[in-house]
Each structure stands twice: as C-alpha cells, then as structure tokens.
Design a protein around this motif. Structure first.
Motif, mmCIF file in Angstrom:
data_model
loop_
_atom_site.group_PDB
_atom_site.id
_atom_site.type_symbol
_atom_site.label_atom_id
_atom_site.label_comp_id
_atom_site.label_asym_id
_atom_site.label_seq_id
_atom_site.Cartn_x
_atom_site.Cartn_y
_atom_site.Cartn_z
ATOM 1 N N ALA A 126 0.834 -1.207 0.000
ATOM 2 C CA ALA A 126 0.000 0.000 0.000
ATOM 3 C C ALA A 126 0.865 1.252 0.000
ATOM 4 O O ALA A 126 0.527 2.260 -0.633
ATOM 5 N N GLY A 127 2.015 1.169 0.708
ATOM 6 C CA GLY A 127 2.933 2.301 0.763
ATOM 7 C C GLY A 127 3.723 2.500 -0.520
ATOM 8 O O GLY A 127 4.415 3.513 -0.670
ATOM 9 N N LEU A 128 3.663 1.549 -1.433
ATOM 10 C CA LEU A 128 4.244 1.716 -2.766
ATOM 11 C C LEU A 128 3.209 2.262 -3.755
ATOM 12 O O LEU A 128 3.504 3.151 -4.557
ATOM 13 N N ALA A 129 1.996 1.723 -3.691
ATOM 14 C CA ALA A 129 0.985 2.048 -4.694
ATOM 15 C C ALA A 129 0.369 3.434 -4.500
ATOM 16 O O ALA A 129 0.253 4.207 -5.463
ATOM 17 N N LEU A 130 -0.033 3.750 -3.263
ATOM 18 C CA LEU A 130 -0.730 5.015 -3.044
ATOM 19 C C LEU A 130 0.150 6.230 -3.322
ATOM 20 O O LEU A 130 -0.308 7.199 -3.955
ATOM 21 N N PRO A 131 1.419 6.271 -2.899
ATOM 22 C CA PRO A 131 2.263 7.414 -3.255
ATOM 23 C C PRO A 131 2.391 7.609 -4.768
ATOM 24 O O PRO A 131 2.356 8.744 -5.256
ATOM 25 N N LEU A 133 0.228 6.754 -7.046
ATOM 26 C CA LEU A 133 -1.050 7.262 -7.545
ATOM 27 C C LEU A 133 -1.201 8.751 -7.250
ATOM 28 O O LEU A 133 -1.604 9.535 -8.132
ATOM 29 N N LEU A 134 -0.883 9.175 -6.026
ATOM 30 C CA LEU A 134 -0.986 10.593 -5.677
ATOM 31 C C LEU A 134 -0.047 11.440 -6.524
ATOM 32 O O LEU A 134 -0.408 12.542 -6.971
ATOM 33 N N PHE A 135 1.158 10.940 -6.760
ATOM 34 C CA PHE A 135 2.120 11.686 -7.578
ATOM 35 C C PHE A 135 1.565 11.906 -8.980
ATOM 36 O O PHE A 135 1.609 13.025 -9.510
ATOM 37 N N VAL A 136 1.047 10.846 -9.588
ATOM 38 C CA VAL A 136 0.517 10.967 -10.958
ATOM 39 C C VAL A 136 -0.638 11.952 -10.998
ATOM 40 O O VAL A 136 -0.745 12.781 -11.920
ATOM 41 N N LEU A 137 -1.519 11.916 -10.000
ATOM 42 C CA LEU A 137 -2.661 12.832 -9.977
ATOM 43 C C LEU A 137 -2.220 14.289 -9.847
ATOM 44 O O LEU A 137 -2.754 15.179 -10.509
ATOM 45 N N VAL A 138 -1.210 14.535 -8.979
ATOM 46 C CA VAL A 138 -0.775 15.909 -8.735
ATOM 47 C C VAL A 138 0.147 16.418 -9.844
ATOM 48 O O VAL A 138 0.056 17.574 -10.271
ATOM 49 N N ALA A 139 1.044 15.554 -10.332
ATOM 50 C CA ALA A 139 2.072 15.990 -11.285
ATOM 51 C C ALA A 139 1.693 15.737 -12.741
ATOM 52 O O ALA A 139 2.538 15.865 -13.628
ATOM 53 N N VAL A 348 6.092 15.817 -2.900
ATOM 54 C CA VAL A 348 5.743 16.042 -1.495
ATOM 55 C C VAL A 348 4.471 15.277 -1.135
ATOM 56 O O VAL A 348 4.396 14.607 -0.089
ATOM 57 N N ALA A 349 3.461 15.359 -1.997
ATOM 58 C CA ALA A 349 2.204 14.659 -1.717
ATOM 59 C C ALA A 349 2.411 13.151 -1.690
ATOM 60 O O ALA A 349 1.884 12.452 -0.811
ATOM 61 N N GLY A 350 3.186 12.639 -2.648
ATOM 62 C CA GLY A 350 3.398 11.197 -2.706
ATOM 63 C C GLY A 350 4.139 10.674 -1.498
ATOM 64 O O GLY A 350 3.722 9.678 -0.878
ATOM 65 N N LEU A 351 5.244 11.331 -1.126
ATOM 66 C CA LEU A 351 6.056 10.840 -0.021
ATOM 67 C C LEU A 351 5.399 11.082 1.339
ATOM 68 O O LEU A 351 5.338 10.177 2.180
ATOM 69 N N VAL A 352 4.915 12.287 1.577
ATOM 70 C CA VAL A 352 4.389 12.621 2.907
ATOM 71 C C VAL A 352 2.990 12.026 3.104
ATOM 72 O O VAL A 352 2.751 11.231 4.024
ATOM 73 N N ALA A 353 2.051 12.411 2.242
ATOM 74 C CA ALA A 353 0.672 11.944 2.417
ATOM 75 C C ALA A 353 0.502 10.496 1.966
ATOM 76 O O ALA A 353 -0.158 9.693 2.637
ATOM 77 N N GLY A 354 1.108 10.146 0.812
ATOM 78 C CA GLY A 354 0.928 8.804 0.275
ATOM 79 C C GLY A 354 1.460 7.724 1.194
ATOM 80 O O GLY A 354 0.794 6.711 1.443
#
Length: 631
Positions: A126-131, A133-139, A348-354
C-alpha cells in the motif's frame, strides 16, 4: 478470593541479598541503533555540505563531479565521471547490501512466516501504490508523470536512524515492523528501477551476466578460495549489466540474492569448538588458522558480508552519494519555480501523504478486521509515527531523479521536493511520537502483563483455568531463574491446580552465550509436547548447554532428534522466542527473573512464602534487592 495457606518458610538470606537483576537490553533487534544513528547523522551532514557547496560554489561543485576518470588497458577502456562512479559503482555495493538483507529476511528472518509477514508486506505494498497514484494525480500536468518512481521508496538508513533519534520509548516491535516493511519496499523499488527505468536494452551482455550469476551460485561449493572467485565474477556481472543498458547497480542485488544464508549448523559449531580447544592446548599458527577458518565458516557468507560491508555503506558510500546528488541549487528562481511546480508538489504529496495514508491506513484496516499479527507495543499511534517516517525517501528518490528526469531545472525542482518531503516527514513523525508517548503516560507498561496468558500460545504448567497465575520471564542459564522456578514449583505443590505457571523467554545473551540456543531448543521440544521436561533438563545442568549437550538432552528425553534439529531453525521456533523478547522489551524488562503475579509485576523476594502472599494480597511493598551483573 480463594483462601490460601501460607507456607511457613524463612526467606533464603542469600536469595534476598544477592538476587541478580542484570541490566541490559532484551531485544537483540535494537543493538545496531548506534551505528544507524551515526550513519543517519553523516548522511544528513553530507546533504547539508552538498547544498552549501552547490549554492556557494556552483561551478566548482558541478566541475568536480563531472571530472572524468579513464580505466583500462590498450583499446579496452572505461570512461566514468566521478558522479557516475558514485551512482553506478559505489551504489552497486549499497544495493548489494540491500539484496543481502532481502535474502536473509526471506530465508531466516521476519518474512519466513506468512502470518508474521502479512502486516508489513501489505502495508509496504500500500505504501508503494498510493504514493505513486498521488504523484501521478498531482504531477500530471508537469510532463513528468513517468517519474512516479521517485516517491515509492523509503530510505532505510534514514528511517532507522530517525527512529533511534525520535522514536517512542519502546521502539523494538515497531522497528522490526518497519525493517520488514522496508525490505518489501526495497524489492518494489528495485523491480521498478529494472523494469521502468531501463533504457537502450541490449540482451547479449545479459547472457554473459547470467553465466556469471550461475558461477556465483556454484562458488559456494568450492572448498577454499571463494573470496577471489566471488570478487572476479561480481566484476564480470557488473560490467555485463553496464553493457546491457540495465542499471549496473542491480547487478549488486542479483549477486546478493545468490549468496547463501543459513543458521549456524550444530556440527560446524562443535567442530570450531574442538579446533579452538586444540589451539588452546597447543598454540601455534597452524591450529590458530584452522580454528579461525572453522569459526568463520560456521557463519553464513551472507551474514559475514553484511557485517563486513555495513560500516562502509553507512559511513562512506551513502554520505558520498548524498554529497554527489543532494547538491540542489536553492536560488530564488529555483525556489520560486519549485513552489508553483506540480512536479515538486507531486513528490511532497506522494512521499508525505501517500506513505502515511498507505502504510497507516492498511495497517489500521488489518488491525480492525483482525488480519495479521500485532504484538504488544505495536499500537496504531506508533504505527502512525512509523508511517510518517516512511515519507523520508531520500537515497533511492534522489537516485531515481537522475534516472527519470533529464532536464537540469526539473531535476532541481524534484530534488527540492525530495528534501522538503523528507524534512516534513521527519517533523510530522516527531510530533506523532511525542503525542503517542504523552497518551501513554498514565499507564506503566512495566507493571502490567501486556500479553495476556493464552492457553493456545503459552507454555502452561498446571490447569489452564486456574484462578491464580504466575508468569516468569527467564533465562535457562540464569541461576536465580532456577531458584525462582523451584519456588514456584513449591507453590504449585501447595496449591495444586489452583495455580498455573507460565514460562516466557528473556535470554540474557550478553552474559549467557548459550541462552538463546537453549530458548529455541525448548521451543523445538515443545513441538513434540515436551517443553517442561526440556526446561527441567536445561535447569538441571546449566553449565553444559552447548549444541551437542542440547541434542543429547533431546535424545535422553526420547525426542525425534532429526525432527528436533530441523525444528531448531523453523520460523515458528525462532519467531516465538523473538516475540517473547520483544514483549519483555516493551514492558521494560531488563533483568531476570521477572515475575508477574496475577498479571501484576512482582517486586521483592520470590521465595514460596512471598509468592503465595503476593497471590493472596497483591504485590508486597519491598525494598529493591541488590543488583549484580550476570544472572
């Protein structure tokens, strides 16, 4: 409460005056924290130096790392920059040590048992997939959505070092959880580097690498001279990976996965002891060399290499990598661009929040649904702090920045994102851990038995439903544990099935070299239903608990010796002992014997009369007894 008859017995003055309370750490898993802390501080220092160097002497920084070195003979030459030597050659050693750890965990570590591995494995996935996904959405609008690999991995060195610096009061079980998670995290990151960030692939050199890897595997069967063969084949494999287009650092992982790992074999240990005894009786260089070689060979190559390379990786290679890669130029233009860059904010979103949501959310879901194994001390608030620390990507994040992004300006924005995310993750984890510690100030875990007695798990002497309970955390080589067990058996003779006695392991390996082996042997005997018979055998002869003595005891008790020797290294055996040790660490147990009477920690004398009084009246007030080193 059931009435108890007090045994009229005078306390043993020697017992009261000389009881040993050896001070030491119970959990072996935290012994490496000093090295990890220093390594993390050196990594941080190198990062600061790189940033200062890159900003105050930009031309010098770039020119230095672009310095070319040529290695070769005649027409066979390799040309590298200093930056490439660090990233392609030295980092191959780093990835080699990562591969060794992965191999060890799956062979004899936390990941050998699916029930134990379930929680960290799912949390890591989960800690690989969600970051990502968040990175792709934001960047998505940055043009660099393919750089999602930057946010997938946690920096293990910073993770463990930061946990040592800011972690909760009893970090042992959390540290084991995070290390197992980091291994799976590393597997994911390495796979993505190999699959996603490999360009200009040429298959023929990989055939050469495959032949070299086959040679690495069979080198274990050479009777001597394995070191030079391993070194030669490793260089060939590394060069073949370099020529193939696959990043050469992955050669280190491939080699490490083929290095054998095993627990010391009883016969090898006995042979080493015999040679050492021969050398003591007749000291000369030949016997010394034979004894040294035998001792070395009794330990697996994997563990020897980990011990040999770990200081170089922590103190030299990773700080050099940070010095070569963390030199982000923090000019007003770069900072202004980073503030409005979707690439920076995606990182930042991927590493911290993801990482926080992925690791903590999946672990919380498993705990709520009852999936997986959570031991005492691995609470959701501590998992939240550990999940926040997972946002420190650093090493592999900076590594993938160089692979995924070509534009220097975008690389600077990405590095700003990695550094900012690491700082935010560290601060966030610190806050969570401090809140967690504050939440637990009203409970003293050392005074209450954290893991309730479980008839399906625990070794119980007496009726499982008895109204009175004594739990002992002890060591089979500790003379005072022998006295305590004797007293408890006297209490049992008086109370019969109204008492249940539970043994749990807390081997003092620093003072009793064979204590851990004895604990594991008793668990192997329990798989054949003979735990307490084996316990009495170990207590009967505390001075002779070498591997051959343990096997002889199993034979004397009529156990299936072949099965017994196989079970000595079984995951359920080693894992059970480690669980008891981590439980002891979570309760602040630093000495043995430590007794819990009806779930409360017992202080004062532990003769039969005192224990029966404690069972009937609660723990008596007592002056702490003298402390002595050793048990």
């Amino acid at each position: 409460m059931t009435n108890l008859t007090i045994i009229q017995q005078s306390p043993d003055p020697e017992q009261v005056a000389e009881r040993s309370r050896t001070r030491r750490s119970i959990a072996d898993k935290i012994r490496g924290m000093g090295q990890n802390r220093i390594g993390a501080l050196l990594l941080l220092l190198a990062t600061v130096v790189a940033i200062l160097w890159a900003n105050f002497a930009t031309a010098s920084y770039e020119a230095f790392w672009e310095t070319h070195l040529t290695i070769g003979v005649g027409d066979l030459q390799l040309d590298f920059t200093l930056h490439a030597i660090v990233n392609d050659a030295l980092m191959a050693i780093f990835f080699f040590t990562v591969g060794l750890e992965v191999r060890r965990e799956f062979a004899i570590g936390e990941l050998t048992s699916w029930s134990r591995a379930l929680v960290p494995v799912i949390a890591a996935v989960a800690g690989l997939a969600l970051p990502a996904l968040l990175f792709v959405l934001v960047a998505m609008g940055s043009g660099y959505k393919n750089a999602w690999g930057i946010v997938i991995s946690t920096d293990t060195a910073f993770l463990v070092g930061a946990l040592a610096l800011i972690g909760p009061r009893v970090p042992g079980r959390l540290r084991v959880f995070l290390l197992a998670l980091a291994v799976v995290d590393d597997i994911g990151a390495l796979s993505i580097i190999a699959i996603v960030y490999t360009a200009n692939f040429t298959p023929l050199p990989l055939a050469v690498a495959a032949v070299g890897l086959v040679g690495v595997y069979f080198t274990r069967y050479l009777p001597s001279g394995r070191g030079p063969v391993y070194a030669t084949l490793s260089i060939i494999v590394w060069l073949a990976f370099l020529a193939s287009g696959v990043h050469p650092t992955l050669a280190g992982v491939a080699i490490a996965l083929l290095v054998p790992v095993y627990r010391p074999d009883r016969r090898d240990v006995e042979h080493a002891l015999e040679l050492a005894r021969t050398f003591r009786q007749s000291p000369n260089s030949e016997y010394a060399r034979a004894a040294a070689n035998s001792l070395r060979e009794s330990i697996s190559i994997n563990e020897r290499l980990q011990s040999a390379y770990a200081p170089y990786v922590a103190y030299v290679i990773l700080p050099l990598f940070a010095l070569a890669n963390a030199g982000v130029v923090l000019s007003p233009e770069v900072l202004q661009g980073a503030v409005v860059s979707s690439l920076t904010w995606g990182i930042v979103a991927g590493l911290v929040a993801g990482k926080l949501i992925g690791v903590f959310g999946s672990a919380a879901l498993m705990k709520i649904t009852g999936m997986g194994e959570f031991g005492p001390g691995l609470t959701l608030d501590r998992i939240a702090g550990g999940a926040a620390l997972c946002g420190i990507g650093f090493t592999i994040s900076l590594f993938i920045v160089d692979l995924a992004i070509d534009d220097p300006l975008a690389q600077n924005e990405a590095r700003v994102g990695v550094l900012a995310a690491s700082v935010i993750a560290f601060i966030l984890a610190t806050i969570i851990f401090r809140i967690s510690d504050a939440m637990h100030t009203d409970v003293d875990p050392g005074q209450t038995l954290l893991r309730p007695v479980d008839p399906k798990r625990d070794h119980i002497f007496g009726s499982p439903d008895a109204p009175f309970t004594i739990v002992e955390y002890g060591d089979f080589q500790c003379g005072f544990c022998l006295k305590a067990s004797g007293s408890i058996h006297e209490v049992y003779e008086e109370l019969g099935d109204r008492l249940r006695y539970v043994w749990r392991h807390a081997p003092l390996t620093q003072y009793h070299p064979n204590a851990l082996a004895g604990a594991e042997a008793s668990e192997a005997a329990s798989l054949q239903g003979r735990f307490f018979e084996f316990e009495r055998g170990l207590f009967t002869d505390q001075e002779h608990q070498r591997p051959s003595d343990i096997v002889r005891l199993a034979r004397d008790l009529g156990l299936d010796v072949d099965r017994f020797e196989r079970d000595l290294t079984a995951p359920e055996v080693t894992g059970r002992v480690q669980d008891d040790m981590l439980d002891a660490e979570a309760m602040g147990i630093t000495s043995v014997p430590t007794l819990f009477v009806n779930g409360r920690r017992h202080t004062g004398p532990y003769d039969a009369q005192s224990l029966i009084r404690a069972l009937s009246e609660g723990p008596p007030e007592a002056t702490p007894e003298p402390q002595h080193p050793g048990g």
